[in-house]
Design a protein around this motif. Structure first.
Motif, PDB file in Angstrom:
ATOM      1  N   HIS A  98       0.837  -1.188   0.000  1.00 51.86           N
ATOM      2  CA  HIS A  98       0.000   0.000   0.000  1.00 51.86           C
ATOM      3  C   HIS A  98       0.883   1.253   0.000  1.00 51.86           C
ATOM      4  CE1 HIS A  98      -3.327  -2.638   0.831  1.00 51.86           C
ATOM      5  NE2 HIS A  98      -2.815  -3.024   1.977  1.00 51.86           N
ATOM      6  N   LYS A  99       0.667   2.115  -0.982  1.00 55.61           N
ATOM      7  CA  LYS A  99       1.459   3.340  -1.089  1.00 55.61           C
ATOM      8  C   LYS A  99       0.543   4.556  -1.141  1.00 55.61           C
ATOM      9  CE  LYS A  99       5.643   1.490  -3.219  1.00 55.61           C
ATOM     10  NZ  LYS A  99       6.607   1.929  -2.199  1.00 55.61           N
ATOM     11  N   PRO A 100       0.217   5.109   0.038  1.00 62.08           N
ATOM     12  CA  PRO A 100      -0.550   6.350   0.022  1.00 62.08           C
ATOM     13  C   PRO A 100       0.284   7.458  -0.615  1.00 62.08           C
ATOM     14  CG  PRO A 100       0.247   5.883   2.250  1.00 62.08           C
ATOM     15  CD  PRO A 100       0.597   4.697   1.402  1.00 62.08           C
ATOM     16  N   CYS A 101      -0.359   8.278  -1.427  1.00 62.75           N
ATOM     17  CA  CYS A 101       0.355   9.372  -2.088  1.00 62.75           C
ATOM     18  C   CYS A 101      -0.539  10.605  -2.133  1.00 62.75           C
ATOM     19  CB  CYS A 101       0.831   8.958  -3.481  1.00 62.75           C
ATOM     20  SG  CYS A 101      -0.412   8.183  -4.514  1.00 62.75           S
ATOM     21  N   ARG A 102       0.079  11.749  -2.375  1.00 57.29           N
ATOM     22  CA  ARG A 102      -0.648  13.026  -2.370  1.00 57.29           C
ATOM     23  C   ARG A 102      -1.405  13.229  -3.671  1.00 57.29           C
ATOM     24  NH1 ARG A 102       4.090  14.578   0.391  1.00 57.29           N
ATOM     25  NH2 ARG A 102       5.121  14.869  -1.621  1.00 57.29           N
ATOM     26  N   ALA A 103      -2.657  13.630  -3.536  1.00 56.24           N
ATOM     27  CA  ALA A 103      -3.484  13.884  -4.715  1.00 56.24           C
ATOM     28  C   ALA A 103      -2.869  14.956  -5.601  1.00 56.24           C
ATOM     29  CB  ALA A 103      -4.889  14.294  -4.278  1.00 56.24           C
ATOM     30  N   ALA A 104      -2.341  16.007  -4.983  1.00 56.36           N
ATOM     31  CA  ALA A 104      -1.786  17.110  -5.774  1.00 56.36           C
ATOM     32  C   ALA A 104      -0.658  16.632  -6.677  1.00 56.36           C
ATOM     33  CB  ALA A 104      -1.300  18.225  -4.852  1.00 56.36           C
ATOM     34  N   ASP A 105       0.175  15.730  -6.169  1.00 58.15           N
ATOM     35  CA  ASP A 105       1.288  15.208  -6.968  1.00 58.15           C
ATOM     36  C   ASP A 105       0.786  14.366  -8.134  1.00 58.15           C
ATOM     37  OD1 ASP A 105       2.388  16.039  -4.431  1.00 58.15           O
ATOM     38  OD2 ASP A 105       4.218  14.978  -4.976  1.00 58.15           O
TER      39      ASP A 105
ATOM     40  N   HIS B  54       1.011  15.433 -12.178  1.00 59.10           N
ATOM     41  CA  HIS B  54       1.699  14.573 -13.144  1.00 59.10           C
ATOM     42  C   HIS B  54       0.770  14.124 -14.268  1.00 59.10           C
ATOM     43  CE1 HIS B  54       4.598  11.652 -14.661  1.00 59.10           C
ATOM     44  NE2 HIS B  54       3.630  10.754 -14.667  1.00 59.10           N
ATOM     45  N   GLY B  55      -0.493  13.828 -13.903  1.00 57.25           N
ATOM     46  CA  GLY B  55      -1.398  13.228 -14.875  1.00 57.25           C
ATOM     47  C   GLY B  55      -2.449  14.141 -15.461  1.00 57.25           C
TER      48      GLY B  55
ATOM     49  N   HIS C 229       5.854   5.510 -12.026  1.00 52.92           N
ATOM     50  CA  HIS C 229       4.966   4.498 -12.595  1.00 52.92           C
ATOM     51  C   HIS C 229       3.875   5.126 -13.473  1.00 52.92           C
ATOM     52  CE1 HIS C 229       6.207   1.302  -9.498  1.00 52.92           C
ATOM     53  NE2 HIS C 229       6.378   0.749 -10.686  1.00 52.92           N
ATOM     54  N   ASN C 230       3.969   6.444 -13.693  1.00 50.45           N
ATOM     55  CA  ASN C 230       2.982   7.164 -14.514  1.00 50.45           C
ATOM     56  C   ASN C 230       1.566   7.060 -13.962  1.00 50.45           C
ATOM     57  OD1 ASN C 230       4.231   8.693 -16.515  1.00 50.45           O
ATOM     58  ND2 ASN C 230       4.623   6.883 -17.762  1.00 50.45           N
ATOM     59  N   ILE C 231       1.444   7.123 -12.649  1.00 57.73           N
ATOM     60  CA  ILE C 231       0.134   7.105 -12.014  1.00 57.73           C
ATOM     61  C   ILE C 231      -0.529   8.463 -12.229  1.00 57.73           C
ATOM     62  CG2 ILE C 231      -1.115   6.811  -9.841  1.00 57.73           C
ATOM     63  CD1 ILE C 231       0.418   4.280 -10.902  1.00 57.73           C
ATOM     64  N   PHE C 232      -1.751   8.448 -12.744  1.00 54.45           N
ATOM     65  CA  PHE C 232      -2.469   9.702 -12.998  1.00 54.45           C
ATOM     66  C   PHE C 232      -3.818   9.744 -12.298  1.00 54.45           C
ATOM     67  CE2 PHE C 232      -3.177   6.647 -16.381  1.00 54.45           C
ATOM     68  CZ  PHE C 232      -4.554   6.563 -16.434  1.00 54.45           C
TER      69      PHE C 232
ATOM     70  N   PHE D  95      -2.694  -0.821 -13.879  1.00 50.22           N
ATOM     71  CA  PHE D  95      -4.144  -0.947 -13.951  1.00 50.22           C
ATOM     72  C   PHE D  95      -4.746   0.196 -13.146  1.00 50.22           C
ATOM     73  CE2 PHE D  95      -2.092  -5.055 -14.108  1.00 50.22           C
ATOM     74  CZ  PHE D  95      -2.687  -5.671 -15.205  1.00 50.22           C
ATOM     75  N   TRP D  96      -5.494   1.069 -13.834  1.00 58.86           N
ATOM     76  CA  TRP D  96      -6.090   2.223 -13.163  1.00 58.86           C
ATOM     77  C   TRP D  96      -7.564   1.963 -12.901  1.00 58.86           C
ATOM     78  CZ3 TRP D  96      -8.940   6.506 -15.946  1.00 58.86           C
ATOM     79  CH2 TRP D  96      -9.412   7.459 -15.028  1.00 58.86           C
TER      80      TRP D  96
END
Length: 196
Positions: free
Chosen positions: A36-43, A47-48, A167-170, A182-183
């Motif tokens: 599990h990798k919580p990340c910031r929405a703004a980031d 990026h995406g 990983h190009n997460i958008f 997989f998004w």
């Protein structure tokens, strides 16, 4: 070793909430780790090319609400469509999750509890007491809440955000298995197939 599922999410994302339990069950089914990798929405949005909900066109906001209703009914997962504490600063919650992981413990129950606090129980996950209660409910030490402010934990949160960019997460939830992305919680069947 089989590839793990790398799970990028926002604690307050309703779509992450809908997908969470199924993603964990898929990992268990295939005997793989779920990271599990919580990340910031703004980031992720920067990026995406995404934008916060309030800045999206009204038509998109209305369709989102229709889809939340549909998916709630389809999955049999209740959800409060307009929670009192949303959007919310989830920094402390995300860092507490990371503090638990950094101690080598599985944070899955804590993640699910905090998501439920937003989408079911009208609790503010920006409030330390909400997080403390979640830790206790999950039989985890309340000390993890204090550890959330440590520079090392903040550094891991930053690293999660950089990993999401790499990983190009958008959007979230996003699941990475090997080299495949997989998004969306509606792509979990493909995650299952990728591990079969």
């Amino acid at each position: 070793m089989p590839d793990p599922i790398i799970h990028y999410f926002f604690v307050q994302s309703p779509w992450s909430f809908f997908g969470f339990r199924r993603a964990v069950e898929i990992a268990e089914k295939h005997g793989v780790e779920i990271m599990h990798k919580p990340c910031r929405a703004a980031d992720v949005w920067e990026h995406g090319g995404g934008v916060p909900l309030a800045k999206r066109p009204k038509a998109r906001q209305q369709y989102r609400m229709a889809e939340l209703k549909r998916w709630s009914a389809h999955l049999g997962i209740p959800i409060n469509l307009q929670p009192k504490f949303f959007p919310v600063d989830e920094t402390l919650a995300a860092r507490t999750i990371i503090a638990v992981q950094d101690d080598g413990k599985d944070a899955s129950a804590l993640v699910e509890t905090l998501m439920g606090d937003v989408w079911l129980h009208e609790r503010d996950i920006a409030e330390p007491q909400t997080i403390r209660d979640a830790l206790i409910k999950c039989d985890l030490s309340a000390e993890y809440l204090e550890n959330a402010d440590l520079p090392a934990i903040a550094g891991i949160y930053d690293a999660n955000c950089q990993a999401a960019r790499d990983h190009n997460i958008f959007g979230v939830p996003s699941y990475v298995v090997g080299s495949e992305l997989f998004w969306g919680q509606d792509r979990l069947d493909f995650v299952d197939r990728a591990l079969s």
